[in-house]
Design a protein around this motif. Structure first.
Motif, PDB file in Angstrom:
ATOM      1  N   ALA A  33      36.957 -59.270  31.339  1.00 51.65           N
ATOM      2  CA  ALA A  33      37.183 -57.912  31.840  1.00 51.65           C
ATOM      3  C   ALA A  33      38.590 -57.438  31.491  1.00 51.65           C
ATOM      4  N   GLU A  34      39.538 -58.359  31.466  1.00 51.04           N
ATOM      5  CA  GLU A  34      40.924 -58.018  31.115  1.00 51.04           C
ATOM      6  C   GLU A  34      41.011 -57.553  29.664  1.00 51.04           C
ATOM      7  N   VAL A  39      41.589 -52.906  25.826  1.00 52.99           N
ATOM      8  CA  VAL A  39      41.287 -52.334  24.504  1.00 52.99           C
ATOM      9  C   VAL A  39      40.292 -51.182  24.521  1.00 52.99           C
ATOM     10  N   LEU A  40      39.577 -50.972  25.617  1.00 55.24           N
ATOM     11  CA  LEU A  40      38.586 -49.889  25.656  1.00 55.24           C
ATOM     12  C   LEU A  40      39.176 -48.512  25.344  1.00 55.24           C
ATOM     13  N   PRO A  41      40.386 -48.184  25.810  1.00 55.30           N
ATOM     14  CA  PRO A  41      40.940 -46.875  25.442  1.00 55.30           C
ATOM     15  C   PRO A  41      40.977 -46.654  23.933  1.00 55.30           C
ATOM     16  N   ASP A  42      41.359 -47.675  23.152  1.00 59.83           N
ATOM     17  CA  ASP A  42      41.391 -47.534  21.691  1.00 59.83           C
ATOM     18  C   ASP A  42      39.985 -47.485  21.100  1.00 59.83           C
ATOM     19  N   VAL A 140      25.949 -58.710  34.171  1.00 64.73           N
ATOM     20  CA  VAL A 140      26.246 -57.395  34.740  1.00 64.73           C
ATOM     21  C   VAL A 140      27.749 -57.244  34.885  1.00 64.73           C
ATOM     22  N   ILE A 141      28.230 -56.024  34.660  1.00 64.79           N
ATOM     23  CA  ILE A 141      29.645 -55.728  34.844  1.00 64.79           C
ATOM     24  C   ILE A 141      29.757 -54.469  35.700  1.00 64.79           C
ATOM     25  N   TYR A 142      30.832 -54.355  36.459  1.00 64.36           N
ATOM     26  CA  TYR A 142      30.964 -53.263  37.431  1.00 64.36           C
ATOM     27  C   TYR A 142      32.182 -52.400  37.142  1.00 64.36           C
ATOM     28  N   SER A 143      32.164 -51.188  37.665  1.00 69.87           N
ATOM     29  CA  SER A 143      33.306 -50.280  37.488  1.00 69.87           C
ATOM     30  C   SER A 143      34.584 -50.900  38.044  1.00 69.87           C
ATOM     31  N   SER A 144      34.443 -51.708  39.083  1.00 72.94           N
ATOM     32  CA  SER A 144      35.611 -52.349  39.712  1.00 72.94           C
ATOM     33  C   SER A 144      36.285 -53.361  38.785  1.00 72.94           C
ATOM     34  N   ASP A 145      35.592 -53.773  37.707  1.00 70.98           N
ATOM     35  CA  ASP A 145      36.197 -54.694  36.746  1.00 70.98           C
ATOM     36  C   ASP A 145      37.216 -53.996  35.851  1.00 70.98           C
ATOM     37  N   PHE A 146      37.267 -52.659  35.928  1.00 73.94           N
ATOM     38  CA  PHE A 146      38.123 -51.896  35.022  1.00 73.94           C
ATOM     39  C   PHE A 146      39.199 -51.111  35.756  1.00 73.94           C
TER      40      PHE A 146
END
Length: 222
Positions: A33-34, A39-42, A140-146
């Motif tokens: 998640a880190e 890197v998701l913004p890029d 599964v991944i959650y919004s709280s991971d970001f």
């Protein structure tokens, strides 16, 4: 007295070491998640920059119904409307891209299930990439991971991608992500992004000076 002070200082030292160990030791999911948060913004910026321009609609009109002058007028109007629409889309994209670096000012969606991935996906790079795990199953991944991501990431159930809020909200774009392969020194990472009909490979590396993961390259899937 001196002995008691020494024991007290030694105890503080060990407690401090334990606290540091707790910070350093992360589960694989937390590390994954880190990487994505950094890197998701890029990745999102790349997604917006490479979105194709909407092609013009067919301008053919029944010539038996309209005169040549009328047809020319209709085609000119359609062409101008098409140019205006694409200009508006381009301006909206540019505005969104400018919001990406600003903390939580832009919202973007990802599918809430990271799909499985194996070492085979990076075949040919094994000489320098030795992953902590050779294969990773869907999770599964959650919004709280970001929470640390500069972009406000909204996780969307895959069953509702084309329904309800997503279908009725053209401003919320959604992409799918794979699990993240991370090498043993925890210096390199790899994952994939599904953007409609395109599949992209994302390679990252950890930059110690900035204490964050950085995109090395984003390439089209062969």
């Amino acid at each position: 007295m001196r002995k008691g002070a020494f024991i007290f200082i030694l105890s503080l030292f060990f407690i401090n070491c334990l606290e540091k160990t707790k910070v350093v030791e992360k589960t694989y999911e937390e590390l994954e998640a880190e990487v994505l948060s950094d890197v998701l913004p890029d990745v999102i910026k790349d997604y917006y920059k490479k979105q194709p321009i909407i092609p013009p609609p067919p301008f053919e009109t029944n010539s038996k119904t309209f005169s040549k002058k009328q047809l020319d007028s209709i085609n000119t109007t359609n062409t101008n409307n098409w140019k205006i629409l694409n200009s508006q889309i381009s301006k909206a994209r540019d505005s969104f891209i400018k919001l990406i670096p600003k903390h939580k000012k832009a919202t973007f969606g990802i599918v809430d299930s990271l799909w499985s991935i194996t070492l085979e996906k990076i075949k040919g790079t094994e000489n320098y990439f030795f992953p902590l795990c050779d294969s990773l199953n869907t999770r599964v991944i959650y919004s709280s991971d970001f929470l640390t991501c500069s972009v406000n990431i909204k996780t969307i159930p895959k069953d509702s991608i084309f329904e309800g809020e997503i279908r009725n909200n053209p401003n919320l774009r959604v992409i799918g992500l794979s699990r993240v392969l991370i090498d043993k020194p925890k210096e390199n990472a790899y994952f994939e992004v599904f953007q409609y009909n395109d599949l992209k490979k994302v390679s990252c590396y950890y930059l110690e000076e900035k204490n964050k993961w950085i995109v090395k390259e984003i390439v089209e899937y062969d």
